[in-house]
Design a protein around this motif. Structure first.
Motif, mmCIF file in Angstrom:
data_model
loop_
_atom_site.group_PDB
_atom_site.id
_atom_site.type_symbol
_atom_site.label_atom_id
_atom_site.label_comp_id
_atom_site.label_asym_id
_atom_site.label_seq_id
_atom_site.Cartn_x
_atom_site.Cartn_y
_atom_site.Cartn_z
ATOM 1 N N LEU A 64 220.776 -25.745 47.275
ATOM 2 C CA LEU A 64 220.897 -27.182 47.051
ATOM 3 C C LEU A 64 219.533 -27.850 46.905
ATOM 4 N N LYS A 65 218.520 -27.287 47.570
ATOM 5 C CA LYS A 65 217.168 -27.863 47.521
ATOM 6 C C LYS A 65 216.565 -27.767 46.128
ATOM 7 N N PHE A 66 217.113 -26.884 45.285
ATOM 8 C CA PHE A 66 216.498 -26.610 43.987
ATOM 9 C C PHE A 66 217.295 -27.182 42.815
ATOM 10 N N GLY A 67 218.302 -28.010 43.129
ATOM 11 C CA GLY A 67 218.997 -28.706 42.057
ATOM 12 C C GLY A 67 220.370 -28.145 41.734
ATOM 13 N N ASP A 68 221.026 -28.795 40.784
ATOM 14 C CA ASP A 68 222.415 -28.480 40.439
ATOM 15 C C ASP A 68 222.587 -27.072 39.884
ATOM 16 N N GLU A 69 221.625 -26.624 39.074
ATOM 17 C CA GLU A 69 221.755 -25.303 38.450
ATOM 18 C C GLU A 69 221.775 -24.201 39.501
ATOM 19 N N GLU A 70 220.855 -24.276 40.462
ATOM 20 C CA GLU A 70 220.818 -23.261 41.514
ATOM 21 C C GLU A 70 222.034 -23.370 42.436
ATOM 22 N N THR A 71 222.488 -24.594 42.669
ATOM 23 C CA THR A 71 223.674 -24.781 43.512
ATOM 24 C C THR A 71 224.898 -24.157 42.855
ATOM 25 N N GLN A 72 225.042 -24.361 41.544
ATOM 26 C CA GLN A 72 226.150 -23.754 40.819
ATOM 27 C C GLN A 72 226.063 -22.234 40.874
ATOM 28 N N LYS A 73 224.839 -21.719 40.770
ATOM 29 C CA LYS A 73 224.647 -20.267 40.894
ATOM 30 C C LYS A 73 225.080 -19.798 42.281
ATOM 31 N N GLY A 74 224.828 -20.639 43.277
ATOM 32 C CA GLY A 74 225.247 -20.305 44.640
ATOM 33 C C GLY A 74 226.747 -20.132 44.747
ATOM 34 N N TYR A 75 227.503 -21.005 44.089
ATOM 35 C CA TYR A 75 228.967 -20.882 44.105
ATOM 36 C C TYR A 75 229.418 -19.621 43.367
ATOM 37 N N GLU A 76 228.746 -19.299 42.274
ATOM 38 C CA GLU A 76 229.100 -18.088 41.528
ATOM 39 C C GLU A 76 228.846 -16.840 42.373
ATOM 40 N N ILE A 77 227.714 -16.828 43.068
ATOM 41 C CA ILE A 77 227.388 -15.696 43.937
ATOM 42 C C ILE A 77 228.400 -15.597 45.076
ATOM 43 N N HIS A 78 228.753 -16.736 45.635
ATOM 44 C CA HIS A 78 229.745 -16.765 46.714
ATOM 45 C C HIS A 78 231.047 -16.102 46.254
ATOM 46 N N ASN A 79 231.514 -16.477 45.087
ATOM 47 C CA ASN A 79 232.769 -15.921 44.567
ATOM 48 C C ASN A 79 232.667 -14.419 44.318
ATOM 49 N N LYS A 80 231.504 -13.989 43.820
ATOM 50 C CA LYS A 80 231.311 -12.554 43.575
ATOM 51 C C LYS A 80 231.403 -11.758 44.876
ATOM 52 N N ILE A 81 230.684 -12.204 45.882
ATOM 53 C CA ILE A 81 230.645 -11.460 47.140
ATOM 54 C C ILE A 81 232.018 -11.437 47.803
ATOM 55 N N MET A 82 232.707 -12.559 47.777
ATOM 56 C CA MET A 82 234.047 -12.598 48.366
ATOM 57 C C MET A 82 235.007 -11.671 47.621
ATOM 58 N N LYS A 83 234.833 -11.557 46.318
ATOM 59 C CA LYS A 83 235.674 -10.647 45.539
ATOM 60 C C LYS A 83 235.344 -9.194 45.879
#
Length: 300
Positions: free
Chosen positions: A264-283
């Protein structure tokens, strides 16, 4: 640049090019000399003098391992406010790009090599005098990460599931040993040259649980599941201990807890990447119902 003239070898430099890639707080330059040699110049705040001096000595020890890594050339004070470090430039292609071009077998074999190099790095002698236990460091860190997640202004998915998993499984790291760790060992800090692995950026090195080194697996797996499988098998000489995957799952949950608040500290693009990574790991972990992630291919 005139301010660099205090650095040994400056008189032979013919070009200095600023390097913007990476997350380091250092200012970095690619330097070329009149003989065609290339170097990495890092400029750091003088407040970090002691840390950088230790890193330079560490790189001198790494050089003795005979692995393909940047070699230390010189270190010192540039002026009252800055210190410099000069390293050899490691030629090659970023592993993130190079591995993506490989077939599964080639990626696996390169991962094996990366694992064996990591094994050597973890064998570097380090003093554990006055170093808190891993349990003390880890529990302190998780209090901080829980707070960051709870205070995060955007949603961290599966928050309660992650907390429950962490609370129920944190005992796994209670008696973990500590070794030297690179602390950022993944394709973003590896180079491939002539089919061989090279290691760069020891800036985050620390003393930690050696299994913690595998925590950033998401970056490797996103490029090649076979590379990450090879990395693990190479490190353990094809004999993965029974405690490895349960502890790796715990560290995966830690990553899920902390990544979005950090991004979140690095802006919307990195935050969106964070959600994508979250979904990958949970899968990969079937919502933390699996201990061994689906990307691990076993010993091939």
């Amino acid at each position: 640049m005139e301010k660099f003239k205090v650095i040994p070898g400056y008189d032979s430099w013919v070009s200095i090019e600023k390097l913007t890639k990476g997350w380091s707080v250092d200012t970095k330059y690619i330097v070329k000399d009149e003989d065609g040699n290339k170097f990495l110049l890092r400029i750091t705040s003088s407040e970090l003098y002691e840390k950088k001096a230790k890193q330079f000595k560490l790189l001198q020890e790494v050089e003795k391992l005979g692995i393909n890594a940047s070699k230390p050339i010189c270190f010192g004070r540039l002026n009252d406010d800055e210190v410099y470090t000069v390293l050899t430039w490691l030629e090659g292609e970023d592993a993130e790009t190079a591995v993506a071009k490989l077939g599964d077998k080639e990626a696996y074999l390169l991962g094996i090599e990366a694992g064996k190099i990591l094994q050597k790095l973890h064998a570097l002698p380090v003093s554990l005098d006055d170093v808190p236990s891993w349990w003390e460091k880890y529990t302190t860190k998780m209090v901080r990460k829980y707070k960051a997640m709870d205070d995060c202004p955007v949603e961290v998915p599966n928050k309660e599931l992650l907390k429950k998993y962490m609370d129920e499984h944190m005992y796994l790291v209670k008696d973990r040993k500590q070794t030297f760790t690179h602390a950022d060992y993944h394709v973003g800090n590896l180079i491939v040259c002539d089919g061989k692995i090279g290691v760069i950026d020891f800036d985050k090195n620390t003393v930690a649980d050696p299994y913690d080194e595998f925590k950033p697996f998401v970056w490797n797996v996103s490029v090649s599941e076979y590379f990450e499988t090879g990395l693990i098998n190479g490190y353990f000489d094809n004999k993965v201990p029974s405690d490895f995957f349960p502890i790796l799952a715990l560290y995966a949950v830690e990553h899920l807890i902390s990544f979005i608040p950090w991004a979140l500290k690095f802006g919307d693009e990195e935050t969106q990447k964070g959600y994508e990574i979250h979904n990958k790991i949970m899968k990969w972990y079937d919502n933390m119902n699996l201990v061994v992630p689906t990307w691990y291919k076993g010993v091939l």
